[in-house]
Write an enzyme that holds these catalytic residues in place. Structure first.
Site, mmCIF file in Angstrom:
data_model
loop_
_atom_site.group_PDB
_atom_site.id
_atom_site.type_symbol
_atom_site.label_atom_id
_atom_site.label_comp_id
_atom_site.label_asym_id
_atom_site.label_seq_id
_atom_site.Cartn_x
_atom_site.Cartn_y
_atom_site.Cartn_z
ATOM 1 N N PRO A 126 -4.668 14.710 3.977
ATOM 2 C CA PRO A 126 -5.781 15.141 3.123
ATOM 3 C C PRO A 126 -6.121 14.104 2.072
ATOM 4 C CG PRO A 126 -4.210 16.923 3.439
ATOM 5 C CD PRO A 126 -3.585 15.688 4.022
ATOM 6 N N GLU A 127 -7.415 13.870 1.895
ATOM 7 C CA GLU A 127 -7.881 12.905 0.910
ATOM 8 C C GLU A 127 -8.533 13.656 -0.246
ATOM 9 O OE1 GLU A 127 -10.158 9.749 2.748
ATOM 10 O OE2 GLU A 127 -8.994 9.885 4.587
ATOM 11 N N LYS A 153 -4.839 12.235 -5.253
ATOM 12 C CA LYS A 153 -4.572 13.080 -4.091
ATOM 13 C C LYS A 153 -3.543 14.169 -4.407
ATOM 14 C CE LYS A 153 -5.450 9.507 -0.572
ATOM 15 N NZ LYS A 153 -4.865 8.795 0.581
ATOM 16 N N HIS A 164 7.646 27.328 8.350
ATOM 17 C CA HIS A 164 7.659 26.086 7.574
ATOM 18 C C HIS A 164 7.147 26.289 6.153
ATOM 19 C CE1 HIS A 164 8.389 24.321 11.478
ATOM 20 N NE2 HIS A 164 7.226 24.744 11.912
ATOM 21 N N ARG A 198 5.658 19.288 8.735
ATOM 22 C CA ARG A 198 6.279 17.967 8.903
ATOM 23 C C ARG A 198 7.050 17.501 7.674
ATOM 24 N NH1 ARG A 198 2.589 13.696 12.006
ATOM 25 N NH2 ARG A 198 4.673 12.751 12.173
ATOM 26 N N ARG A 250 -10.092 -10.142 -6.349
ATOM 27 C CA ARG A 250 -9.134 -9.626 -5.359
ATOM 28 C C ARG A 250 -9.421 -10.244 -3.986
ATOM 29 N NH1 ARG A 250 -5.953 -5.560 -7.362
ATOM 30 N NH2 ARG A 250 -6.726 -4.539 -9.261
ATOM 31 N N ARG A 279 -4.422 0.083 8.893
ATOM 32 C CA ARG A 279 -5.088 1.343 9.185
ATOM 33 C C ARG A 279 -6.219 1.148 10.191
ATOM 34 N NH1 ARG A 279 -4.195 5.285 5.466
ATOM 35 N NH2 ARG A 279 -4.834 6.595 7.213
#
Length: 297
Positions: A2-3, A59, A123, A142, A178, A287
């Protein structure tokens, strides 16, 4: 994982349902991977505390606590029904810093508000029993999620800048000099927290910027486009309840809908809806990344 929009949706949903409630008992599962703070500390801090607000920082879901907490009866790893016997006191322990409960959902974590008669999901690793009889449940198959309690002067601020409120000038300064790719820079939580793979890809597409472009070489115009695109994408995703591409659901267990608006994410090999070019898949910063060679230059 989730973002920002998904975490914001969950936090807002939980806040609307439990703000002002007293936590009368806490049960934890005893699975150590889930707990960044000691379970006994979590139980003692939360039991008897009042939920002042639930919100998102980066997050992370932040539960601001008031009214103090007390030592819960029973062990934190005790069976759920046994642990429900204990109630905490209202001694105020928050002096000198904000007392907060932090929830990081990880990859499969869910924070649900339920009636106690609703069957406890498999869980489940934490249950906060509220004064009105309902429960806040943390479920994580998880176990990549993390639960902790903190006491921080001024409250938990997150690792980087907040993308939904940052101004364009401050945003542009984040990337000055950067050398890393702009996609990797967007994913760096110490620079800008909350943005992940989905919304980095979608924002770069809408800004017309290729993900491998060096962040420090973007022009002022390009950075302004990216700032606008990122804020637009995040706002729209929050309005649609986030993107459900795997396990994500909101506080009621309902899936989001922004995945229906994805222009590039998860669409490698398909045709760009805007220009008709084939969408390409590459790897940036470790990614998977999808972009349009026609729309992004």
């Amino acid at each position: 994982m989730p973002e920002l929009p998904e975490v914001e949706t969950v936090a807002n949903g939980v806040n609307a349902r439990v703000r002002g409630q007293r936590i009368v008992a806490v049960w934890t599962s005893g699975k150590p991977q889930t707990f960044k703070s000691a379970e006994s500390e979590i139980v003692e801090t939360l039991t008897g505390a009042r939920i002042e607000r639930v919100r998102r920082v980066g997050k992370t879901i932040v539960m601001d606590l008031g009214g103090g907490g007390g030592k819960a009866a029973g062990s934190s790893a005790a069976p759920r029904n046994d642990n429900k016997k204990g109630k905490g006191n209202n001694n105020d322990k928050s002096g000198g810093g904000a007392v907060q409960f932090l929830v990081h959902l990880g990859m499969t974590g869910r924070l649900l508000v339920s009636r106690p008669e609703v069957e406890l999901p498999l869980h489940t690793h934490a249950v906060l029993s509220l004064g009105d009889g309902r429960e806040v449940r943390f479920v994580d198959p998880r176990r990549f999620g993390r639960l902790s309690v903190v006491k921080v002067e001024g409250g938990y601020a997150g690792p980087g800048a907040e993308p939904t409120t940052i101004g364009v000038e401050e945003f542009s300064k984040l990337f000055k000099g950067r050398k890393l790719a702009i996609k990797a820079a967007l994913l760096n939580q110490s620079i800008l927290h909350g943005v992940g793979n989905i919304y980095a890809d979608e924002s770069l597409f809408r800004a017309g910027i290729r993900p491998r472009k060096q962040a420090g070489k973007l022009t002022k115009v390009e950075l302004a486009r990216l700032h606008a695109a990122l804020q637009q994408v995040l706002k729209h995703a929050i309005e649609l309840g986030g993107s459900s591409v795997s396990d994500y659901v909101d506080a009621d267990g309902v899936r989001g809908f922004f995945q229906l608006q994805h222009k590039v994410y998860g669409r490698a090999g398909e045709t760009c809806a805007d220009c008709g070019a084939g969408l390409k898949k590459i790897v940036v910063g470790g990614r998977t990344t999808v972009y349009c060679p026609g729309c992004q230059t």
